[in-house]
Design an enzyme around this catalytic site. Structure first.
Site, mmCIF file in Angstrom:
data_model
loop_
_atom_site.group_PDB
_atom_site.id
_atom_site.type_symbol
_atom_site.label_atom_id
_atom_site.label_comp_id
_atom_site.label_asym_id
_atom_site.label_seq_id
_atom_site.Cartn_x
_atom_site.Cartn_y
_atom_site.Cartn_z
ATOM 1 C CG MET A 26 -1.890 -1.197 1.196
ATOM 2 S SD MET A 26 -3.414 -0.945 2.120
ATOM 3 C CE MET A 26 -2.783 -0.663 3.745
ATOM 4 N N GLY A 32 11.312 -2.788 5.510
ATOM 5 C CA GLY A 32 10.631 -4.086 5.494
ATOM 6 C C GLY A 32 10.152 -4.426 4.093
ATOM 7 C CG HIS A 33 7.112 -2.127 2.163
ATOM 8 N ND1 HIS A 33 6.955 -1.053 3.001
ATOM 9 C CD2 HIS A 33 5.911 -2.758 2.127
ATOM 10 C CE1 HIS A 33 5.716 -1.025 3.452
ATOM 11 N NE2 HIS A 33 5.064 -2.044 2.943
ATOM 12 C CD GLN A 57 -5.906 -3.637 3.074
ATOM 13 O OE1 GLN A 57 -5.808 -4.066 1.929
ATOM 14 N NE2 GLN A 57 -4.932 -3.799 3.962
ATOM 15 N N GLY A 145 4.930 -10.182 3.888
ATOM 16 C CA GLY A 145 5.685 -10.149 5.134
ATOM 17 C C GLY A 145 5.031 -10.965 6.238
ATOM 18 C CB VAL A 174 12.633 -5.701 8.451
ATOM 19 C CG1 VAL A 174 13.862 -4.825 8.663
ATOM 20 C CG2 VAL A 174 12.831 -6.607 7.234
HETATM 21 O O1 PAF Z 1 -0.031 -5.796 3.677
HETATM 22 C C1 PAF Z 1 -0.456 -4.871 2.966
HETATM 23 O O2 PAF Z 1 0.216 -3.869 2.734
HETATM 24 C C2 PAF Z 1 -1.852 -4.978 2.388
HETATM 25 O O3 PAF Z 1 -2.726 -5.604 3.267
HETATM 26 C C3 PAF Z 1 -1.879 -5.673 1.001
HETATM 27 C C4 PAF Z 1 -1.433 -7.116 1.086
HETATM 28 C C5 PAF Z 1 -0.974 -4.904 0.036
HETATM 29 C C6 PAF Z 1 -3.303 -5.654 0.443
HETATM 30 O O4 PAF Z 1 -3.780 -4.350 0.296
#
Ligand code: PAF
Length: 277
Positions: A26, A32-33, A57, A145, A174
Site C-alpha cells: 500500500m 521491510g518492504h 480493508q 511479510g 524486519v
Molecule cells: O499488507 C499490505 O500492505 C496490504 O494488506 C496488502 C497485502 C498490500 C493488500 O492491500
C-alpha cells in the site's frame, strides 16, 4: 529504471510472457518492504510491486484518508530494490462496480479470530484486493511479510483453496535495533509512544525464550511484560500453531499480539518451538 503502469493493458504489455514475482504493497515503503522485494527479486524474471491503498480493508473511522502516501519516494525505493514494474492502479480499475458492489471473498473461520475479531471486515477487503491483483498481474510467486502473519496465512489459504496458481511466500519481519517491527503506521507514534511500543517485541521475545517450558510459561512471560507496560492497551496475546490452530507441544508455534499505543494499533508476532510432548 522502474516502469510505472496504471492500466491492465500496460501491465500485460510490461509483463509479457516472463515469470513474475509480485510484492503487493500500500506504499509508504520502508526497509521491510525493501526486504520483501529483495527476497522476491531472484524468484522470477520480472519483479512487479503494486502500490494501492485499498479502501475495502479499512473500516469506517480507520486511517484510510490519513494513510501515508509517498509515491515518489516509493518509486526510488522500488528502483533500489530491483523492481522492474510498479503497478499503481486507479480505484476504478480495482473496483469497477464500486466498493460495495461486485464479487467479494469470504475469509472463513480464520478471518474471524485475532485481527478479524477486532476488525471484522478487514480480511474480506484484503483477500478481495489480493485476488484482483493476482488476476491482473498473474504472478507465479507472491511475496508477503510475516509481520502481518494472519494475512499471510489467509492469502496462502485463498491461493491454495481457489487454485490460483500462485506460490505464496512469507518473508521474516524486519525490526529496528530496539526490536520494534517496521510498519508504515510507526510514523503515527510520538517519541514517547515509540519507546512504549517496544513492549510488544520485548514481550514476544520473553515469550519465545520460555518456549521450552510450554504454552502456559510462554503466555505468562509475555503477559509479564505487556500487562504493566505503560501506554500499552493490549488487544490480544495468543499462542497458536503455525497455521493459527491450537498450539501443539513439541512443535513450532506462533505467538501473536496486537495493542494500541496512543491512538495507533500495532501488531507483531514471532515463531517459537514449544517444549513438552
Ligand atoms: O499488507 C499490505 O500492505 C496490504 O494488506 C496488502 C497485502 C498490500 C493488500 O492491500
Amino acid at each position: 529504471m522502474v516502469t510505472v503502469v496504471r492500466t491492465p493493458q500496460e501491465l500485460a504489455d510490461a509483463r509479457g510472457a516472463s515469470t513474475v514475482a509480485l510484492v503487493p504493497t500500500m506504499g509508504a515503503l520502508h526497509d521491510g518492504h525493501v526486504q520483501l522485494m529483495k527476497h522476491a527479486r531472484p524468484l522470477a524474471d520480472t519483479l512487479v510491486a503494486s502500490i494501492f491503498v485499498n479502501p475495502t480493508q479499512f473500516a469506517p473511522g480507520e486511517d484510510f484518508d490519513t494513510y501515508p502516501r509517498t509515491f515518489e519516494a516509493d518509486l526510488e525505493r522500488c528502483d533500489e530494490a530491483g523492481v522492474d514494474v510498479v503497478f499503481a492502479p486507479e480505484i476504478e480499475t480495482m473496483y469497477p462496480n464500486g466498493l460495495d458492489g461486485g464479487i467479494g471473498i469470504e475469509p472463513g473461520p480464520l478471518g474471524t479470530i485475532l485481527e478479524g475479531a477486532s476488525r471484522p471486515t478487514h480480511f474480506a477487503g484484503v483477500l478481495r484486493v489480493v485476488a484482483k491483483l493476482f488476476g491482473l498481474v498473474r504472478p507465479d510467486v507472491g511475496v508477503f511479510g510475516e509481520k502481518d502473519y494472519q494475512q499471510l496465512v489467509l492469502i496462502r489459504q485463498m491461493a491454495s483453496e481457489l487454485r490460483l496458481g500462485v506460490d505464496v511466500v512469507g518473508c521474516p519481519t524486519v525490526r529496528e535495533a530496539d526490536g520494534l517491527a517496521l510498519s508504515s503506521r510507526n510514523q503515527y507514534l510520538s517519541d514517547a509512544e515509540r519507546q512504549q511500543a517496544t513492549a510488544l517485541s520485548r514481550a514476544l521475545r520473553a515469550g519465545a525464550a520460555a518456549g521450552d517450558q510450554g504454552a502456559e510459561a510462554v503466555l505468562a512471560a509475555a503477559h509479564a511484560v505487556l500487562d504493566d507496560a505503560p501506554g500499552v492497551d493490549l488487544d490480544y496475546l495468543a499462542l497458536t500453531s503455525p497455521d493459527l490452530g491450537d498450539p501443539v507441544p513439541g512443535h513450532d508455534a506462533r505467538l501473536l499480539t496486537a495493542a494500541r499505543v496512543g491512538t495507533t494499533r500495532l501488531i507483531d508476532n514471532v515463531s517459537l518451538t514449544l517444549g513438552g510432548a
